[in-house]
Design a protein around this motif. Structure first.
Motif, PDB file in Angstrom:
ATOM      1  N   GLY A 149       0.719   7.675  -1.345  1.00 43.44           N
ATOM      2  CA  GLY A 149       0.647   8.727  -2.349  1.00 43.44           C
ATOM      3  C   GLY A 149       1.515   9.909  -2.018  1.00 43.44           C
ATOM      4  O   GLY A 149       1.019  11.006  -1.781  1.00 43.44           O
ATOM      5  N   ASP A 206      -0.217  -0.900  -4.584  1.00 45.30           N
ATOM      6  CA  ASP A 206       0.412  -0.531  -5.856  1.00 45.30           C
ATOM      7  C   ASP A 206       1.388  -1.636  -6.246  1.00 45.30           C
ATOM      8  O   ASP A 206       2.433  -1.816  -5.621  1.00 45.30           O
ATOM      9  N   SER A 237      -0.917  10.314  -8.003  1.00 44.54           N
ATOM     10  CA  SER A 237      -0.941  11.383  -7.000  1.00 44.54           C
ATOM     11  C   SER A 237      -0.847  12.773  -7.636  1.00 44.54           C
ATOM     12  O   SER A 237      -1.148  13.778  -6.994  1.00 44.54           O
ATOM     13  N   SER A 277       1.440   4.734  -8.483  1.00 48.75           N
ATOM     14  CA  SER A 277       0.855   5.538  -7.411  1.00 48.75           C
ATOM     15  C   SER A 277       1.407   6.955  -7.435  1.00 48.75           C
ATOM     16  O   SER A 277       0.705   7.923  -7.098  1.00 48.75           O
ATOM     17  N   ARG A 322       0.840  -1.204   0.000  1.00 53.36           N
ATOM     18  CA  ARG A 322       0.000   0.000   0.000  1.00 53.36           C
ATOM     19  C   ARG A 322       0.871   1.248   0.000  1.00 53.36           C
ATOM     20  O   ARG A 322       1.822   1.352   0.753  1.00 53.36           O
ATOM     21  N   CYS A 323       0.532   2.175  -0.899  1.00 52.17           N
ATOM     22  CA  CYS A 323       1.300   3.415  -1.022  1.00 52.17           C
ATOM     23  C   CYS A 323       0.413   4.595  -0.639  1.00 52.17           C
ATOM     24  O   CYS A 323      -0.703   4.732  -1.149  1.00 52.17           O
TER      25      CYS A 323
END
Length: 1101
Positions: free
Chosen positions: A12, A241, A193, A189, A9-10
């Motif tokens: 952003g 991501d 963003s 990601s 999980r990113c």
């Protein structure tokens, strides 16, 4: 399979471009790398990208791109390792099916296209060219990577194999070789963003539109969850991501399809009897070693998967239930499995938790009932009626169950923290002084070089192998040199001790604690092999790139070695050290272990080491080492297999001595012959124990009544024979050495079959085509043949006839005196029938006489010797030898008469009728009918044909004798008839004889001196009337005998019998009346057999 590490999980993170910074093109290098590239390379190798993001909240875009760029693997070696096995198919296409080579071809032909790198994700298309009328196919390939390792691969070809397919290889190599042509983007990601709401909505809608058939259901599901405030997806910060790299907690390792490893091993084990299956399994073990050498954590992981499948092999349970040993191929695979685990647990830089996890697995496997024992069978644990008794016996004898994992379990307790060991491994310059007092522990030899005695010799070699296997070649060499120094010191101390005790004439002291004597499982030479390999790797002359692709043709080339100076002692080379330690190991006197597999392992290990020695090109430096070590072995006493004293249970050194003999012969023949002659011993075959049994303590201890059974004795005898044959061939033309070798052969070889083979080989070597024979070697061959004859004359081998014929042929090659000598001494060499039917006959054939090129006097002498032999044999075995003797003596009247007299004497002594009839027919054939008649009468006096033996083998002989007597005259006939009546009770036979005499004898009607021999004789007058009465009487008695126990199924045969009887009755003047009375008597006596009597009335009235 674990999920790929890149899908994290990113949150952003925004990116701020550095003003005025010019972006570097990926793959474009200047002569000196920039500080950015140097830093990015280091970070990309060691840090997970999540760790970078946490450490630096705002990362400039050029820095991100360089980290992402350098995170892809940079070496092709790992790609090759994960896309090829060291296994070559049998169909000749050595590299056509290897994924790595196929990927190279695809790359070279431009099959890779549309390559895009988005963050830590690489994708592209690979076009498979059209073949055999099929259309070309385009496959989509995607690769995830992290810290210079491929963590996940996917290909549209649907490849289901352990390693990467050719398309993954092609895309990976494209990225490595053509990095500047790959379009590089930051993780998706980061791109998202930078978008506003409208751009994000447009992006999502275009994405769904482009792939609506595939992603629309998933898109709608995600939308519903996002719009729901209570959904799980809204509770988590950020979003996954797949292009953002691995997380901090994610394991960093190369992609390995564990399910396919398990499936392929299981399938190969199910085809265990197939040669290719064992080769592929061995190749997978080699791949594990390759991974360990690259310090790849997948090496241990793959070994765990393979071990679990090996233990699930259903054959293990079957072998245990049957109490039998596993197949040899399977046993070797288990040995390799156990050795690999020793390497794994001896990893000098593994983590404590890793070793603990491995130890827990090993102990669990060790306790499994089906876990194979180290000696290679389940005999001691076989279930059955005596299972409990066997278990109690094992306990009472202190039996310890040792499996193939025991050595690994014990090795797991070893450590690398010993200060002396650390200094040995860390520096080539480590040196010191040997202690002056005996009580002080020795750490250095007299030259000040370090030695390692902290472990037993096998354990020390296992340490060397572990260092080499885990990619520490320098450390492995340093420790190997220290082990060899310790070995040298041990040998020096043993030699000095033996010389001193020999001088004092005392019993030798116990051997050193670091013994090389044979172990209980016959594997000590395996450790010598590992020690040698560690040195030879430093001496290989091949280019580095030749060993990159393990499936290439270069792998099959003979290895070439060069001298490389030992770092701690430049006067020595690793090559000479390898030769020295191999000679020390092979020359050590070792006890034969128990068990078939352990003994077979001894043989294979020895052959492996000798094969390695045969690869060496021996220059002057190597020859000096070989000579000096050979001389030390000859003087090594009970510690050496070539010493003066050898234990009865010691492993013979025939194969080793053959190598030394062949190698030293051109340079030092005296030493070569000394070695070979010393090694000819095989004391286990001696009938009594020698005095050398006092030196048993210098071998591994063998308790009373525990002498092992030598399962490989036949193989050892064959090796002994090959050594002797090599010496005989080499000594051709040298009388001194030939006689010496002959004496050794006669003393040490006890197998008649092998002695015969040696004799044949020597004769073949002595008589080359188109060259003068070697008389000395021919005589050696003859002497060996004579020894074989003496050994087998009473046991009678099935090859005796072949041996006898060969011996006569060999004697013929030597000359007439040799031939006459074996005939004059036949009684010690041959049976009478062999001497007459083979020796004497062959010696007097026309071909033999021509081959010998004799004059008349020599021919007569040879024939006279053959006749004398035949007469002697006839007297010893008249039944079998008198006829051959008569044949041989035909041309000499006196000898023929002597042979005939032997026949007469033997007939009186009880010679069988069949032999007498045979000789009688021979006499008739030679024109001696009266002698034939006499022998026929003697034969009849020994004959008895019962009433029911109308198929007796002597019937034809009786008929022939009757015809002969008929042709000779009435007196001979009258003399023969009483003998026939006495010898023959069978009515049909008597009837046939009677009919023969009532007609003229064909071809004998005008025999000289027999005026009435052709007249037809009457049955009413003597002497035929006596025979007719006897025949009728025989029919009557036979009829009553047959009726006593006759069954209905024999009624037809009985009627035919009565028909023949009537024909005989009718030969008498009142035969019709006699037959009628005979039938009436039958009807009255056997009236109860109504059906039979009805048949009699229907046929005869």
């Amino acid at each position: 399979m674990d999920p790929p590490a890149a899908k994290r999980r990113c949150p952003g993170i925004s990116v701020e471009p550095v003003p005025g910074h010019r972006e570097l093109r990926p793959g474009r290098r200047s002569r000196v790398e920039s500080l950015l590239d140097l830093s990015a390379k280091r970070v990309a190798e060691t840090w997970a990208y999540e760790q970078v993001e946490e450490r630096f909240p705002r990362i400039p875009e050029p820095v991100q791109k360089r980290i992402v760029f350098w995170s892809f693997p940079r070496s092709e070696r790992e790609i090759c390792m994960y896309s090829s096995l060291s296994y070559h198919p049998q169909d000749g296409d050595r590299d056509g099916g290897v994924p790595f080579n196929r990927g190279l071809r695809l790359l070279d032909t431009g099959a890779v296209d549309k390559v895009l790198q988005v963050g830590f994700h690489l994708s592209g298309s690979v076009t498979e060219p059209a073949i055999q009328g099929e259309m070309q196919v385009v496959y989509r390939v995607s690769i995830s990577f992290d810290r210079c390792k491929l963590t996940s691969v996917t290909c549209g070809c649907g490849n289901r194999d352990i390693f990467y397919c050719a398309h993954v290889v092609a895309l990976s190599l494209y990225r490595i070789r053509k990095a500047d042509q790959v379009e590089l983007r930051l993780p998706i990601s980061e791109t998202l963003s930078q978008m506003n709401r409208d751009q994000l909505q447009k992006f999502v809608q275009y994405l769904i539109s482009a792939h609506h058939t595939d992603v629309l259901p998933t898109a709608q599901k995600l939308a519903d969850e996002i719009l729901s405030f209570t959904s799980e997806i809204n509770r988590l910060h950020g979003a996954p991501d797949p292009t953002a790299g691995a997380g901090i907690e994610d394991e960093n390792c190369w992609h390995l399809d564990q399910e396919q490893v398990q499936e392929q091993v299981k399938q190969l084990l199910s085809n265990g009897n197939h040669y290719g299956a064992s080769k592929q399994l061995q190749s997978m073990f080699n791949k594990v070693r390759e991974m360990l050498k690259m310090r790849d954590s997948n090496g241990a992981r793959m070994l765990i998967l393979m071990t679990e499948q090996f233990l699930e092999d259903p054959r293990l349970l079957l072998w245990r239930q049957q109490g039998s040993g596993m197949t040899d191929k399977c046993r070797q695979l288990w040995d390799e499995l156990g050795a690999l685990w020793v390497c794994v647990v001896l990893n000098p830089h593994c983590k404590t938790e890793e070793k603990s996890a491995w130890l827990e697995l090993l102990r669990k496997w060790n306790q499994m009932d089906v876990c194979p024992l180290e000696e290679g069978n389940y005999n001691s644990e076989a279930p059955g009626t005596n299972g409990a008794a066997q278990l109690n016996l094992n306990r009472s004898q202190g039996f310890v169950r040792q499996t193939v994992f025991d050595r690994a379990v014990k090795a797991s307790s070893l450590h690398w923290s010993d200060p002396h060991l650390r200094r040995i491994l860390d520096s080539d310059l480590y040196s010191g002084h040997s202690p002056k007092s005996d009580g002080e522990k020795t750490r250095f030899n007299l030259q000040g070089h370090p030695i390692w005695r902290g472990d037993s010799f096998p354990t020390a070699c296992a340490r060397v192998d572990a260092l080499r296997s885990h990619g520490y070649p320098k450390e492995a060499l340093r420790l190997a040199v220290a082990v060899v120094n310790a070995l040298r010191l041990q040998k020096q101390q043993q030699s000095e001790s033996y010389k001193q005790q020999k001088k004092d004439q005392a019993v030798l002291p116990p051997s050193s604690t670091m013994k090389l004597t044979g172990g209980g499982r016959g594997g000590k030479l395996v450790f010598i092999w590992k020690l040698c390999k560690s040195k030879l790797e430093a001496c290989r002359m091949e280019e580095e790139n030749l060993s990159l692709y393990t499936d290439s043709i270069a792998e099959m080339k003979k290895p070439l070695y060069q001298h490389v100076a030992v770092s701690s002692n430049p006067s020595e080379s690793y090559l000479t050290l390898a030769l020295e330690v191999a000679l020390l190991g092979l020359g050590q006197q070792r006890a034969m272990p128990d068990g078939l597999y352990a003994q077979d392992k001894v043989v294979r290990s020895e052959e492996q080491l000798i094969s390695m020695l045969s690869e060496f090109e021996l220059d002057e430096r190597m020859l000096q080492v070989l000579k000096s070590q050979t001389l030390l072995l000859l003087e090594g006493g009970p510690y050496s297999s070539l010493g003066e004293l050898i234990h009865r249970e010691s492993v013979p050194a025939h194969t080793f001595a053959k190598y030394l003999f062949s190698t030293l012969l051109p340079h030092d023949p005296d030493v070569a012959y000394r070695v070979a002659l010393r090694a000819m011993r095989l004391p286990v075959l001696e009938s009594t124990l020698s005095t050398t049994d006092i030196f048993r303590n210098h071998l591994d201890p063998i308790g009373p009544n525990q002498l092992p059974r030598w399962f490989i004795l036949g193989h050892l005898e064959t090796q002994q024979c090959e050594l002797a044959s090599t010496m005989l061939t080499a000594a051709k033309g040298d009388t001194k050495w030939l006689r010496t070798v002959l004496g050794s052969i006669q003393q040490n070889i006890h197998s008649p079959a092998l002695l015969f083979k040696l004799a044949q080989d020597a004769c073949k070597t002595a008589t080359p085509p188109n060259a003068t024979p070697d008389s000395t070697l021919l005589n050696i061959a003859l002497e060996l043949g004579l020894q074989v004859m003496r050994m087998t004359v009473s046991t009678m081998s099935w090859r005796r006839r072949e041996m006898v014929r060969w011996l006569v042929s060999c004697a013929t090659e030597i000359g007439v005196r040799a031939l006459m000598n074996i005939m004059q001494n036949w009684y010690a060499l041959f049976t009478p029938i062999e001497a007459t039917t083979i020796v004497a006959v062959t010696a007097t054939t026309h071909a033999t006489l021509l081959r010998l090129n004799l004059d008349f006097a020599q021919r007569e002498e040879l024939c006279s010797c053959a006749r004398t032999l035949s007469l002697q044999c006839a007297m010893k075995d008249p039944q079998n030898c008198t006829l051959p003797a008569l044949n041989l003596c035909e041309k000499n009247h006196a000898a023929f008469e002597a042979a005939y007299q032997i026949v007469l004497d033997s007939a009186a002594a009880g010679m069988g009728h069949s032999h007498l009839f045979t000789i009688a027919r021979y006499m008739e054939h030679r024109g001696l009918p009266l002698r034939a008649y006499k022998l026929a009468t003697l034969a009849l006096s020994h004959l008895n044909i019962a009433y029911n033996q109308d198929a007796h083998p002597a019937v034809n002989d009786v008929l022939w004798a009757c015809s002969l007597s008929h042709s000779l005259g009435k007196n001979e006939l009258a003399s023969l008839i009483p003998l026939v009546i006495k010898s023959v009770q069978c009515a049909p036979v008597l009837s046939d004889v009677l009919r023969r005499w009532t007609i003229s004898a064909p071809g004998m009607a005008s025999l000289p001196g027999r005026r009435n021999s052709g007249k037809i004789m009457s049955t009413e007058k003597a002497p035929l009337c006596q025979l007719l009465d006897a025949a009728i009487g025989a029919y009557i008695s036979t009829t009553h005998s047959r009726l006593t126990h006759i069954s209905p199924r024999h009624y037809g045969e009985f009627i035919e019998f009565l028909t023949k009887a009537r024909e005989t009755f009718l030969m008498a003047p009142d035969g019709h009346i006699q037959f009628t009375q005979f039938l009436d008597n039958l009807k009255q006596t056997y009236k109860g057999k109504k059906k039979l009597m009805l048949l009699v009335r229907e046929r005869f009235g």
